[in-house]
Each structure stands twice: as C-alpha cells, then as structure tokens.
Design a protein around this motif. Structure first.
Motif, PDB file in Angstrom:
ATOM      1  N   GLU A  44       0.808  -1.214   0.000  1.00  0.00           N
ATOM      2  CA  GLU A  44       0.000   0.000   0.000  1.00  0.00           C
ATOM      3  C   GLU A  44       0.844   1.267   0.000  1.00  0.00           C
ATOM      4  OE1 GLU A  44      -3.592   0.022   1.923  1.00  0.00           O
ATOM      5  OE2 GLU A  44      -3.820  -2.137   2.033  1.00  0.00           O
ATOM      6  N   ASN A  45       2.017   1.173   0.573  1.00  0.00           N
ATOM      7  CA  ASN A  45       2.959   2.289   0.473  1.00  0.00           C
ATOM      8  C   ASN A  45       4.063   1.841  -0.470  1.00  0.00           C
ATOM      9  OD1 ASN A  45       2.047   3.751   3.227  1.00  0.00           O
ATOM     10  ND2 ASN A  45       2.208   1.533   3.509  1.00  0.00           N
ATOM     11  N   GLY A  46       4.136   2.465  -1.614  1.00  0.00           N
ATOM     12  CA  GLY A  46       5.101   2.071  -2.628  1.00  0.00           C
ATOM     13  C   GLY A  46       6.444   1.650  -2.059  1.00  0.00           C
ATOM     14  N   ASN A  47       7.094   2.579  -1.407  1.00  0.00           N
ATOM     15  CA  ASN A  47       8.354   2.252  -0.758  1.00  0.00           C
ATOM     16  C   ASN A  47       8.326   2.854   0.638  1.00  0.00           C
ATOM     17  OD1 ASN A  47       8.260   4.786  -1.746  1.00  0.00           O
ATOM     18  ND2 ASN A  47      10.373   4.852  -2.427  1.00  0.00           N
ATOM     19  N   ILE A  48       8.996   2.199   1.527  1.00  0.00           N
ATOM     20  CA  ILE A  48       8.890   2.629   2.912  1.00  0.00           C
ATOM     21  C   ILE A  48      10.157   2.265   3.658  1.00  0.00           C
ATOM     22  CG2 ILE A  48       7.754   0.478   3.586  1.00  0.00           C
ATOM     23  CD1 ILE A  48       6.054   2.104   5.559  1.00  0.00           C
ATOM     24  N   ARG A  49      10.510   3.080   4.613  1.00  0.00           N
ATOM     25  CA  ARG A  49      11.759   2.871   5.331  1.00  0.00           C
ATOM     26  C   ARG A  49      11.524   2.108   6.623  1.00  0.00           C
ATOM     27  NH1 ARG A  49      14.233   8.849   4.864  1.00  0.00           N
ATOM     28  NH2 ARG A  49      15.936   7.950   6.088  1.00  0.00           N
ATOM     29  N   PHE A  50      12.619   1.634   7.154  1.00  0.00           N
ATOM     30  CA  PHE A  50      12.537   0.710   8.286  1.00  0.00           C
ATOM     31  C   PHE A  50      11.713   1.253   9.452  1.00  0.00           C
ATOM     32  CE2 PHE A  50      13.932  -1.426  12.100  1.00  0.00           C
ATOM     33  CZ  PHE A  50      14.010  -2.742  11.710  1.00  0.00           C
ATOM     34  N   ASN A  51      12.070   2.416   9.928  1.00  0.00           N
ATOM     35  CA  ASN A  51      11.405   2.945  11.108  1.00  0.00           C
ATOM     36  C   ASN A  51       9.950   3.310  10.848  1.00  0.00           C
ATOM     37  OD1 ASN A  51      13.352   3.250  13.475  1.00  0.00           O
ATOM     38  ND2 ASN A  51      14.568   3.949  11.758  1.00  0.00           N
ATOM     39  N   GLU A  52       9.697   3.751   9.627  1.00  0.00           N
ATOM     40  CA  GLU A  52       8.324   4.063   9.273  1.00  0.00           C
ATOM     41  C   GLU A  52       7.498   2.783   9.264  1.00  0.00           C
ATOM     42  OE1 GLU A  52       8.066   6.015   5.530  1.00  0.00           O
ATOM     43  OE2 GLU A  52       5.907   6.359   5.703  1.00  0.00           O
ATOM     44  N   LEU A  53       8.108   1.738   8.732  1.00  0.00           N
ATOM     45  CA  LEU A  53       7.468   0.430   8.704  1.00  0.00           C
ATOM     46  C   LEU A  53       7.145  -0.041  10.120  1.00  0.00           C
ATOM     47  CD1 LEU A  53       6.577  -1.688   6.709  1.00  0.00           C
ATOM     48  CD2 LEU A  53       8.924  -2.523   6.597  1.00  0.00           C
ATOM     49  N   GLN A  54       8.122   0.145  10.994  1.00  0.00           N
ATOM     50  CA  GLN A  54       7.922  -0.285  12.369  1.00  0.00           C
ATOM     51  C   GLN A  54       6.817   0.521  13.048  1.00  0.00           C
ATOM     52  OE1 GLN A  54      11.392  -0.052  14.877  1.00  0.00           O
ATOM     53  NE2 GLN A  54      10.382  -1.153  16.549  1.00  0.00           N
ATOM     54  N   ARG A  55       6.728   1.793  12.720  1.00  0.00           N
ATOM     55  CA  ARG A  55       5.689   2.625  13.303  1.00  0.00           C
ATOM     56  C   ARG A  55       4.314   2.235  12.771  1.00  0.00           C
ATOM     57  NH1 ARG A  55       7.518   7.313  11.239  1.00  0.00           N
ATOM     58  NH2 ARG A  55       9.752   6.945  11.548  1.00  0.00           N
ATOM     59  N   THR A  56       4.294   1.852  11.492  1.00  0.00           N
ATOM     60  CA  THR A  56       3.017   1.499  10.872  1.00  0.00           C
ATOM     61  C   THR A  56       2.465   0.184  11.409  1.00  0.00           C
ATOM     62  OG1 THR A  56       3.784   2.580   8.858  1.00  0.00           O
ATOM     63  CG2 THR A  56       1.851   1.155   8.672  1.00  0.00           C
ATOM     64  N   ILE A  57       3.343  -0.775  11.548  1.00  0.00           N
ATOM     65  CA  ILE A  57       2.927  -2.075  12.064  1.00  0.00           C
ATOM     66  C   ILE A  57       3.065  -2.050  13.573  1.00  0.00           C
ATOM     67  CG2 ILE A  57       3.318  -4.548  11.977  1.00  0.00           C
ATOM     68  CD1 ILE A  57       4.618  -4.119   9.260  1.00  0.00           C
ATOM     69  N   LYS A  58       2.004  -1.726  14.217  1.00  0.00           N
ATOM     70  CA  LYS A  58       2.075  -1.511  15.654  1.00  0.00           C
ATOM     71  C   LYS A  58       2.347  -2.805  16.411  1.00  0.00           C
ATOM     72  CE  LYS A  58      -0.666   2.622  15.572  1.00  0.00           C
ATOM     73  NZ  LYS A  58      -0.413   2.792  14.126  1.00  0.00           N
ATOM     74  N   ILE A  60       5.306  -4.422  16.595  1.00  0.00           N
ATOM     75  CA  ILE A  60       6.453  -5.225  16.168  1.00  0.00           C
ATOM     76  C   ILE A  60       7.744  -4.577  16.651  1.00  0.00           C
ATOM     77  CG2 ILE A  60       6.822  -4.097  13.931  1.00  0.00           C
ATOM     78  CD1 ILE A  60       7.286  -6.966  12.795  1.00  0.00           C
ATOM     79  N   SER A  61       8.652  -5.395  17.104  1.00  0.00           N
ATOM     80  CA  SER A  61       9.936  -4.882  17.578  1.00  0.00           C
ATOM     81  C   SER A  61      10.926  -4.823  16.427  1.00  0.00           C
ATOM     82  CB  SER A  61      10.494  -5.787  18.673  1.00  0.00           C
ATOM     83  OG  SER A  61      10.878  -7.024  18.136  1.00  0.00           O
ATOM     84  N   ALA A  62      11.967  -4.034  16.626  1.00  0.00           N
ATOM     85  CA  ALA A  62      12.974  -3.875  15.570  1.00  0.00           C
ATOM     86  C   ALA A  62      13.608  -5.209  15.219  1.00  0.00           C
ATOM     87  CB  ALA A  62      14.037  -2.883  16.013  1.00  0.00           C
ATOM     88  N   ARG A  63      13.847  -5.986  16.229  1.00  0.00           N
ATOM     89  CA  ARG A  63      14.490  -7.269  15.989  1.00  0.00           C
ATOM     90  C   ARG A  63      13.634  -8.173  15.121  1.00  0.00           C
ATOM     91  NH1 ARG A  63      15.240 -12.551  17.765  1.00  0.00           N
ATOM     92  NH2 ARG A  63      13.192 -12.475  18.718  1.00  0.00           N
ATOM     93  N   VAL A  64      12.384  -8.283  15.509  1.00  0.00           N
ATOM     94  CA  VAL A  64      11.469  -9.140  14.767  1.00  0.00           C
ATOM     95  C   VAL A  64      11.264  -8.608  13.354  1.00  0.00           C
ATOM     96  CG1 VAL A  64       9.100  -9.967  14.647  1.00  0.00           C
ATOM     97  CG2 VAL A  64      10.311  -9.984  16.822  1.00  0.00           C
ATOM     98  N   GLU A  68      12.043 -10.657   9.981  1.00  0.00           N
ATOM     99  CA  GLU A  68      10.976 -10.938   9.027  1.00  0.00           C
ATOM    100  C   GLU A  68      11.323 -10.395   7.650  1.00  0.00           C
ATOM    101  OE1 GLU A  68       9.405 -13.206  10.262  1.00  0.00           O
ATOM    102  OE2 GLU A  68       7.413 -12.558  10.925  1.00  0.00           O
ATOM    103  N   LEU A  69      11.903  -9.200   7.620  1.00  0.00           N
ATOM    104  CA  LEU A  69      12.264  -8.594   6.339  1.00  0.00           C
ATOM    105  C   LEU A  69      13.314  -9.431   5.619  1.00  0.00           C
ATOM    106  CD1 LEU A  69      12.285  -4.795   7.209  1.00  0.00           C
ATOM    107  CD2 LEU A  69      10.772  -5.975   5.598  1.00  0.00           C
ATOM    108  N   LYS A  70      14.277  -9.930   6.374  1.00  0.00           N
ATOM    109  CA  LYS A  70      15.302 -10.793   5.767  1.00  0.00           C
ATOM    110  C   LYS A  70      14.659 -12.032   5.159  1.00  0.00           C
ATOM    111  CE  LYS A  70      19.142  -9.565   8.761  1.00  0.00           C
ATOM    112  NZ  LYS A  70      19.628  -9.863  10.127  1.00  0.00           N
TER     113      LYS A  70
END
Lengths: 124, 124
Positions: A44-58, A60-64, A68-70
């Motif tokens: 839904e968001n063409g491209n998105i950065r790590f921290n923004e992604l983490q903020r959007t997906i309420k 989820i921790s940075a580690r997880v 998951e991204l890997k």
DNA sequence: CAGGATCCCAGAGGATACTG
DNA sequence: CAGTATCCTCTGGGATCCTG
C-alpha cells in the motif's frame, strides 16, 4: 505465471490431500504473526523505510521486523533498496511483483476477517 | 491484541490499517499450524471421528488435535456430535455452515500454495 | 476409542540497550 | 536512521503414559 487448474474437477480424496499440502505450503511461507501484515503495508505504500514500517505495524519490535524482512527478501516478497548517494544512508523496502501474487489471498482473508468481526459482534 | 488506534494518522494509513486489522483478525482465529487443515479435512469428509482425523492429518498429536478441536468448536467452525446410543460411545466431528464461509480463503491459499510450489521448483 | 494429564522443549517473539 | 546484540518469556506443540 501460467497455472491451469481444472475447476470442474470433482472432489476426491486425492484432491483433498492436494488441497491440504498446498495450503500447508502457503502457511509455511506466509504464516506467522507478521509476514502478511508486512506485505500488506509494503503493497500500500510504494516504498517505505525501516522505522516508518515499524511505526506502521504496531507492536512489532525492531528485531522481529528485521528478521521478518530478511526472510521475506529471501523468499522474493520484498526488495531492499539502499541509497548510498545520501548521508545518512537511506534504506527503502518495496514489494516485488511476486508478492503481488498474494493479492487474492490477502483479499480473501481481509474480506473474511471483516465479516467475521461483524458476526462476533452479533453474538453479544 | 492491538489496542492502539492512531486517530491522527493520514488517510492512507487508515485505509491500510483497516485491511491490516481485518487480516489480523482472520489470522487470529484461523492462524496456526493446524486449524485450517482440520477445517479442510472436516469439509471434505462429511463427518469423521477423532482417531480417523488424527490419521488423516499427518503429524498431529492427540493432545494438539484435542485442543484445536475445542478451540474450533468454541469459534463455531466445528460441531462435536456424541452418539450415546452405542457402546463404546461414538464421537463424530462435522464442519458447520460457518466454517464453509472460509471456502474463498482456503481456495485462495490452496491456489497460491500450488503455484508457489511450482515457482520454487523453477528456481533450481 | 476418545481423549486427559504431564513433562518437556524449540523457537517465535518481546524488551532493552547499543552502534555505525 | 537502520538496524544488532542480548536476554528472556511464553506458548505452540511433541512424546509418553493413563483412563472411562
């Protein structure tokens, strides 16, 4: 991506176990608590950065999220794009064409989840 | 469980999180390793008994199957029917109408799993 | 046969701190 | 910002034995 499946095929025991293993395969790669959600946000968001992604997906921790991204990248659902020409370096994640093949799955799940929520409300 | 709702988020995020939460709800009830598989088997065999079910779903233990069935029954996906008129008592499990609303989800997952398997093969 | 009771474990996932 | 590194918890789920 040509997949010809006989829709008129009768429901046999053979077909049943085929269904079973196919669903099992699907769950194996996109199962879990986060993968589909990440894929949805990325679509839904063409491209998105790590921290923004983490903020959007309420929740989820940075580690997880990192793990998951890997995993998603390994399976071809996500592309990691690094822009080295800037400082600090910008990393963006984008969804791949292949991840878009999940659209029917996401739609079906989303639709069912929506009606299920309504059903739950009625039960009270 | 998601307990936070960002009211001040822009429209795109709202639309996204609507999809997100629906899918999340769906995953919450039918997620996990076994639930969908049990539902599939139940739908294809009109009624089926505990041990037969366990034999059909390869790899599941009695304990887990028992727990999953209870859970599925609570959520209205499965009906447990006890035939007391016989000895030993016969217990059968049947799928409910409500579980049939999952058909699109199962179809989408099965279809995707099938094509995914083909894609994996091509990669080698 | 249809489970229940126990024990146990790996691994998913959370919290916090830290770094280039 | 984009993650890593630790540590730790919790539960899904396996194995085994038991019972009405």
């Amino acid at each position: 991506m040509d997949n010809t499946v006989a829709l008129e095929e009768p429901i046999t025991a053979q077909r049943c176990s085929e269904n079973l293993s196919s669903v099992e395969d699907a769950i194996y790669v996109i199962g879990g608590k986060w993968k589909l959600k990440i894929i949805i946000v990325l679509q839904e968001n063409g491209n998105i950065r790590f921290n923004e992604l983490q903020r959007t997906i309420k929740g989820i921790s940075a580690r997880v999220l990192s793990n998951e991204l890997k995993d998603l990248e390994l399976n071809g659902f996500v592309k990691r794009v690094v822009h080295t020409e800037q400082t600090p370096i910008v990393v963006e994640y984008i969804s791949t064409d292949y991840s878009r093949t999940l659209k029917p799955v996401i739609m079906a799940l989303s639709q069912w989840g929506r009606t299920h929520k309504l059903k739950i409300k009625e039960d009270f």
